[in-house]
Design a protein around this motif. Structure first.
Motif, PDB file in Angstrom:
ATOM      1  N   ASN A 170       1.062  -1.489  -0.205  1.00 29.49           N
ATOM      2  CA  ASN A 170      -0.044  -0.368  -0.136  1.00 29.49           C
ATOM      3  C   ASN A 170       0.764   1.104   0.480  1.00 29.49           C
ATOM      4  O   ASN A 170       0.451   2.455  -0.014  1.00 29.49           O
ATOM      5  N   SER A 171       2.151   1.332   0.234  1.00 28.15           N
ATOM      6  CA  SER A 171       2.995   2.112   0.913  1.00 28.15           C
ATOM      7  C   SER A 171       4.427   1.142   0.370  1.00 28.15           C
ATOM      8  O   SER A 171       4.294   0.295   0.696  1.00 28.15           O
ATOM      9  N   GLU A 206      -0.717   9.321   1.461  1.00 28.88           N
ATOM     10  CA  GLU A 206      -0.958   8.230   0.337  1.00 28.88           C
ATOM     11  C   GLU A 206      -1.662   8.749  -1.009  1.00 28.88           C
ATOM     12  O   GLU A 206      -0.131   8.568  -1.684  1.00 28.88           O
ATOM     13  N   SER A 247      -8.192  13.556  -1.329  1.00 24.97           N
ATOM     14  CA  SER A 247      -7.956  12.309  -1.333  1.00 24.97           C
ATOM     15  C   SER A 247      -8.564  11.744   0.390  1.00 24.97           C
ATOM     16  O   SER A 247      -8.852  12.319   1.163  1.00 24.97           O
ATOM     17  N   ALA A 248      -8.453  10.055   0.385  1.00 25.56           N
ATOM     18  CA  ALA A 248      -8.798   9.869   1.198  1.00 25.56           C
ATOM     19  C   ALA A 248      -8.434   9.340   2.200  1.00 25.56           C
ATOM     20  O   ALA A 248      -7.145   9.202   2.747  1.00 25.56           O
ATOM     21  N   PHE A 249      -8.863   9.571   3.812  1.00 24.85           N
ATOM     22  CA  PHE A 249      -8.590   9.893   4.673  1.00 24.85           C
ATOM     23  C   PHE A 249      -9.272   8.483   6.195  1.00 24.85           C
ATOM     24  O   PHE A 249      -9.663   8.289   6.411  1.00 24.85           O
ATOM     25  N   VAL A 250      -8.328   7.881   6.025  1.00 22.24           N
ATOM     26  CA  VAL A 250      -8.169   6.349   6.980  1.00 22.24           C
ATOM     27  C   VAL A 250      -7.115   5.826   8.268  1.00 22.24           C
ATOM     28  O   VAL A 250      -5.700   6.808   7.691  1.00 22.24           O
TER      29      VAL A 250
END
Lengths: 679, 81
Positions: free
Chosen positions: A84-85, A432, A500-503
């Motif tokens: 994922n990273s 991300e 962007s997504a925040f998780v």
């Protein structure tokens, strides 16, 4: 293809472990106390560098136990081993390619279900594995009872309970590691199973790619990663297999693009079955301390108030404790040292005396006095991080960051920027999305770092006397408003308003570990002293040399000539050649402007320097100079990491250009208005 | 599976419990979500949802904050209180 597949990744470790010293890789999810354990084992015997070809911090160290030496490598904290990273890729490449003698997985007894997820991935790799069951104290506080023997039997690897913050259980852990290293066979362990409807797909994939994979990659594992939609593995396979096999693989993956759910579910099913036998007394509806604190700390209104209060406290501590120490060092150490050196060197040629007294002691010495301020800021930041608060800060700032098309995670690196812009830019790697990351990097230099605040703290009293505090805070607030405005505009213009997504995990609050904070402060101080001893020293010397060459007179020196060439631009902001030169030298390090002024005004002590400057310039010039200093192009070290992190000169120059235009433009405006008002 | 549920995680109120039906598609963060424990069938409790801004859920013994639009993509089956 990513650079981690080039031979550079098989570089030798920086801490050269002698042959026969076993290497232990430390793995774990974030917030499991991995760093605490690392610091506990290695102490000061550690080295911080970068993973080859990456900008991600690599820590390694040596430690001794029972007369034996071990080499410990801290893998990046990751939730899984799927790409994922870059962190996940680093961790798994290290285990597969460098073949550590043992992998030590740190899990939290207070959050076993989630933390065993990484173990479920590690168990599938061909390596010796030992589990450090950390935070057993927190777990029992929460009413969770972990049966260590049953956990060990269920996973099939040794499990050692631990309280890393109090150094409890370390001895048994090291005994277990020693035993495990002596065993010649890796025991059969239990492993998660993929749901039955995908088992055939996995074995088909495995059979197709097996002949083409590098020998260190287990084919079944590669097939699993492919099914998980791992982009890194897809790239690797595409590059390795013939075109028709590649097509076959891609086709099958397309048909099973939801396989990642089956795999993750399989791992969690494995974990649940282990927990059923090994964990008792899950907390029954009791409200934990974390929930009680979070009722306020993550509340949209009181959460922001708490954040403002905490940040205010950090600054107050930094400047009410740090500034007097800084002053005391300047007056009590640097000034007498300069005077003493001056008398001692009375007999030597004037240039040598000047070099030591003005260049070395005056320049570098003054800059080093800022060390306490830096230490307090980073100490406070590290404590907040360690307690678990920083994730809450990101959470409550999420709404606000949305204005700039960013989310909560961008707040942390920007806040770190108050300490130094370099870790701020590096800190953006937790974000991300590339766009959000680029925008955060570009905005980071607008956060005034301690070096710039030190310049501010030093010069504002000289220009504004009793109003200095208001002016300083006004300028800092102004640059933060500018940051928001620039963020909103850049987001609209360059990034077209995408977000962007925040998780993000909100870890349990826990008492901070002073060793962890101490290590961070120590490392930051070390790199600051290194900077003072190299960059700032060099610039101080060069500035000093240019200021006396060719004939020993500042007014007719080379430096004056450079300053006079650029003076027309400086004039827009009301700056003379001295201030223009001071501003230019701040590019190498922001603190240089004080050092340069010190050299230009002839080796005066700090108090004397402030006095002289205040009588030499008008308040409007002062305000313009402070403004341009605060907003000027990022220092050389920051520019270097911006280039490194964005991977693009275009973004780097865009960033420099933006800061140059903003600083000169706004300072010119400030000067015009201020002098128009007769300040 | 999407047809079973038309409630998203963002629709749940503070204190409500649900099981996850599907993670939604195309947001590119499913890999992260699954690693954090968001898998179909997993049970979660909404710790905080003020109707705007991000929310906090508890699942698999951990607390996870996620943005409103990320939560909006996750379909859930509410559990009776």
């Amino acid at each position: 293809m990513s650079d981690c597949h080039t031979p550079s990744s098989s570089q030798a470790p920086v801490v050269q472990a002698a042959a026969g010293i076993p290497t232990i890789a430390l793995a774990g999810q974030p917030n499991m106390g991995k760093s605490t354990l690392f610091n506990l084992l290695t102490g000061l015997n550690q080295h911080v560098g970068n993973w080859p070809g990456k900008t991600i911090e690599k820590k390694e160290g040596l430690f001794k136990h029972d007369g034996r030496e071990y080499h410990l490598v801290d893998l990046p904290g990751t939730y899984s081993l799927t790409a994922n990273s870059p962190e996940e890729v680093i961790a798994r490449e290290y285990i597969l390619r460098q073949l550590p003698d043992l992998v030590l997985a740190v899990v939290s007894a207070a959050n076993l279900e989630r933390s065993l997820y990484l173990v479920s991935e590690l168990a599938a790799l061909p390596c010796r594995l030992v589990i450090a069951l950390n935070m057993v104290d927190v777990a029992s506080q929460e009413g969770i009872d972990v049966d260590v023997e049953k956990l060990s039997a269920a996973v099939g690897v040794p499990v050692i309970p631990l309280v890393a913050t109090h150094a409890r259980g370390v001895d048994s852990l090291l005994q277990a590691i020693r035993m495990e290293l002596q065993s010649s066979v890796i025991e059969k362990r239990s492993m998660p199973e993929i749901r039955s409807d995908h088992r055939q797909v996995q074995s088909d994939l495995e059979a197709w790619i097996r002949p083409y994979l590098p020998p260190e990659y287990p084919p079944a594992w590669c097939a699993l990663k492919l099914l998980e939609g791992d982009a890194e593995m897809r790239g690797l396979v595409r590059g390795a297999v013939p075109a028709d096999t590649s097509k076959q693989v891609e086709g099958l993956l397309l048909k099973h693009d939801d396989a990642f759910l089956a795999i993750a579910s399989g791992r969690y099913a494995w974990i649940e079955s282990i927990l059923r036998s090994a964990v008792h007394g899950q907390k029954a509806g009791q409200i934990s301390i974390t929930d009680r604190i979070d009722r306020y700390a993550t509340h949209p209104v009181s959460g922001l108030a708490i954040l403002a209060g905490i940040l205010g406290l950090v600054f107050w501590l930094t400047f009410t404790i740090g500034s007097p120490i800084q002053n005391a060092l300047a007056k009590g150490v640097v000034a007498p040292l300069a005077a003493w050196a001056g008398t001692l060197l009375a007999g030597v040629p004037f240039w040598l005396r000047g070099l030591v007294v003005d260049g070395l002691i005056g320049g570098v010495g003054s800059v080093l006095t800022f060390l306490p301020i830096l230490m307090i800021f980073f100490g406070a930041f590290s404590l907040l991080e360690d307690v678990g608060y920083m994730a809450r800060a990101a959470y409550v700032m999420d709404n606000f960051m949305h204005w700039m098309g960013l989310h909560g995670k961008s707040f942390l690196p920007l806040f770190l920027g108050f300490g130094c812009n370099v870790p701020a830019v590096l800190g953006t790697r937790t974000i991300e999305s590339r766009q959000a990351r680029l925008l955060t990097i570009i905005l980071a230099p607008l956060v005034p770092c301690t070096a710039r605040m030190a310049v501010l703290a030093f010069l504002t009293p000289a220009f504004f006397g009793p109003n200095a505090v208001i002016v300083s805070w006004g300028l800092i607030l102004f640059s933060l408003i500018l940051l928001v405005v620039a963020g909103v505009i850049l987001n609209r213009v360059i990034f077209k308003g995408e977000r962007s997504a925040f998780v993000m995990e909100l870890p349990l609050y826990h008492t901070p570990n002073l060793r962890t904070t101490g290590m961070l402060v120590w490392q930051r101080s070390l790199s600051f002293i290194k900077k003072a001893g190299t960059t700032i020293l060099g610039i101080s010397m060069v500035v000093w040399a240019l200021s006396i060459l060719p004939n020993g007179n500042v007014e007719t020196s080379f430096l004056a000539s450079v300053g006079r060439i650029l003076e027309p631009i400086g004039r827009w902001m009301g700056l003379d050649w001295r201030l223009t030169v001071a501003l230019l030298t701040s590019f190498m390090a922001k603190e240089n402007s004080i050092a340069t002024l010190g050299v230009l005004f002839g080796g005066l002590t700090q108090a004397g320097l402030a006095q002289t400057i205040s009588t030499s310039y008008s308040a409007s010039t002062g305000l313009a100079f402070l403004t341009v200093s605060l907003l000027f192009i990022p220092c050389a070290a920051t520019v270097a990491v911006i280039r490194q992190e964005t991977g693009s000169w275009r973004w780097t120059f865009l960033n420099i250009g933006l800061m140059l235009a903003l600083s000169v433009g706004i300072a010119s405006g400030v000067y015009a208005i201020a002098s128009g008002m007769g300040v | 599976m999407d047809s079973i549920s038309n409630t998203s995680l963002a629709d749940l109120h503070t204190g409500e419990q649900a099981t996850i039906a599907s993670l939604g598609r195309g947001s590119g963060i499913q890999g992260r979500l699954t690693a954090l424990g968001f898998t179909p069938g997993a049970r979660l409790t909404v710790i905080q949802n003020y109707g705007h801004g991000p929310l906090v859920v508890a699942l698999r013994g951990a607390r996870v904050a996620l943005g409103r639009s990320e939560a909006g993509a996750i379909q859930v089956l509410p559990l009776p209180a």
